[in-house]
Motif scaffolding. Structure first.
Motif, short mmCIF file in Angstrom:
data_model
loop_
_atom_site.label_atom_id
_atom_site.label_comp_id
_atom_site.label_asym_id
_atom_site.label_seq_id
_atom_site.Cartn_x
_atom_site.Cartn_y
_atom_site.Cartn_z
N LEU A 194 -11.12 108.19 19.68
CA LEU A 194 -10.63 107.37 18.56
C LEU A 194 -9.31 107.86 17.99
CD1 LEU A 194 -13.98 106.74 16.65
CD2 LEU A 194 -12.55 105.00 17.75
N LYS A 196 -6.55 107.99 19.18
CA LYS A 196 -5.46 107.08 19.55
C LYS A 196 -5.17 106.09 18.44
CE LYS A 196 -4.22 103.65 23.09
NZ LYS A 196 -4.65 103.00 24.36
N TYR A 197 -6.23 105.65 17.73
CA TYR A 197 -6.09 104.67 16.66
C TYR A 197 -6.26 105.29 15.28
CZ TYR A 197 -6.91 101.70 20.71
OH TYR A 197 -6.84 101.11 21.95
N MET A 198 -6.88 106.46 15.25
CA MET A 198 -7.15 107.13 13.98
C MET A 198 -6.65 108.57 14.06
SD MET A 198 -11.06 105.84 13.37
CE MET A 198 -11.52 104.14 13.79
N ALA A 228 -11.50 99.10 16.99
CA ALA A 228 -10.37 99.88 16.49
C ALA A 228 -9.06 99.33 17.04
CB ALA A 228 -10.54 101.34 16.90
N LYS A 229 -9.09 98.86 18.28
CA LYS A 229 -7.90 98.30 18.90
C LYS A 229 -7.55 96.94 18.30
CE LYS A 229 -6.03 97.03 23.44
NZ LYS A 229 -6.32 96.99 24.90
N THR A 232 -6.66 97.11 13.68
CA THR A 232 -6.03 98.34 13.20
C THR A 232 -5.73 98.29 11.70
OG1 THR A 232 -3.87 97.43 13.85
CG2 THR A 232 -4.98 98.89 15.41
N ILE A 235 -8.20 100.13 9.49
CA ILE A 235 -8.33 101.58 9.66
C ILE A 235 -7.46 102.29 8.64
CG2 ILE A 235 -7.94 103.51 11.24
CD1 ILE A 235 -8.40 101.56 13.55
#
Length: 265
Positions: A194, A196-198, A228-229, A232, A235
């Motif tokens: 995760l 990558k996004y967080m 998550a993708k 976004t 997040i």
């Protein structure tokens, strides 16, 4: 401990701004120790109180010994004389932290007698491994060194089936066990994915909130990654484990329309 001699492990752990633990000293022969000059005088009541506590409950905290003996071969004790004498009075073996100070003995004695220092998680880990030979804590040390994650968060997610308070107590006593090892491994793996996004997914509070989600029956990491993708904008970094858990729940469940998609809240 069989020969009641020095136990050695070069951890180099800082437990105070002016010293680091480099090993442990198991003492049954108190003739090897010498108090640093200038210690405050012992009181009879204080010695009796501490001695009785040690007799009934054991030595719950370590005294401190300097790494290099003096010219006569004695280890100098700049702090903890009451505990040392209390244990000696009842003929009880004691484990001392073997330290390497970056100042003189006199300066170290003043520092230790005028400041209150609370042990950090690293020092408790060292104590569990060296003194108690705790193989579970040795495993935790490997994970901690490999990942660089918060040690407190790690011992909590690796013993998630007990309360955080109970995990803390057992960790500090050196009796901690990794009772949810599979869960802990999954949390670490999923948090890395995760990231990558967080970019905050390696923080202690995130991990402490994330483990609640991963532990839910039916949790699907692939679905979380897709969410998550896709979303976004949902997040964000927050302050507490509960807020991270709530944010992850909202993200996971956002626009779930298929019957087989799990609501983990």
């Amino acid at each position: 401990m069989a020969n009641k001699e020095m136990l050695w492990k070069d951890h180099g752990i800082k437990i105070h701004p002016h010293m680091k633990v480099i090993g442990m000293l198991y003492v049954s022969d108190y003739s090897k120790l010498e108090l640093a000059p200038g210690q405050r005088p012992l009181t009879a009541n204080g010695l009796k109180s501490v001695g009785d506590s040690i007799y009934n409950h054991g030595v719950l905290t370590s005294g401190i010994a300097v790494r290099n003996p003096n010219k006569k071969g004695y280890y100098i004790v700049p702090d903890g004389q009451t505990r040392m004498n209390g244990a000696k009075k009842h003929d009880i073996d004691m484990v001392f932290s073997l330290v390497e100070p970056d100042c003189s003995i006199n300066d170290l004695m003043i520092i230790l007698n005028t400041t209150q220092y609370n042990w950090k998680a690293e020092a408790y880990l060292n104590n569990g491994i060296v003194v108690h030979n705790n193989k579970e804590m040795r495993y935790l040390e490997v994970v901690w060194e490999d990942t660089g994650l918060s040690l407190t968060a790690l011992y909590e997610i690796y013993s998630y089936d007990v309360s955080a308070a109970r995990a803390k107590v057992s960790f500090e006593k050196g009796t901690w066990t990794a009772s949810t090892k599979d869960l802990g491994n999954r949390v670490i793996k999923y948090a890395d994915e995760l990231n990558k996004y967080m970019p905050f997914s390696r923080k202690a509070r995130f991990l402490q909130g994330f483990v609640t989600c991963v532990n839910k029956t039916g949790y699907n990491q692939k679905h979380m990654m897709n969410q998550a993708k896709r979303f976004t904008a949902h997040i964000h970094a927050v302050d507490t484990p509960t807020e991270y858990k709530n944010m992850l729940n909202l993200l996971y469940n956002h626009r779930c329309v298929e019957e087989d998609q799990l609501y983990i809240a």
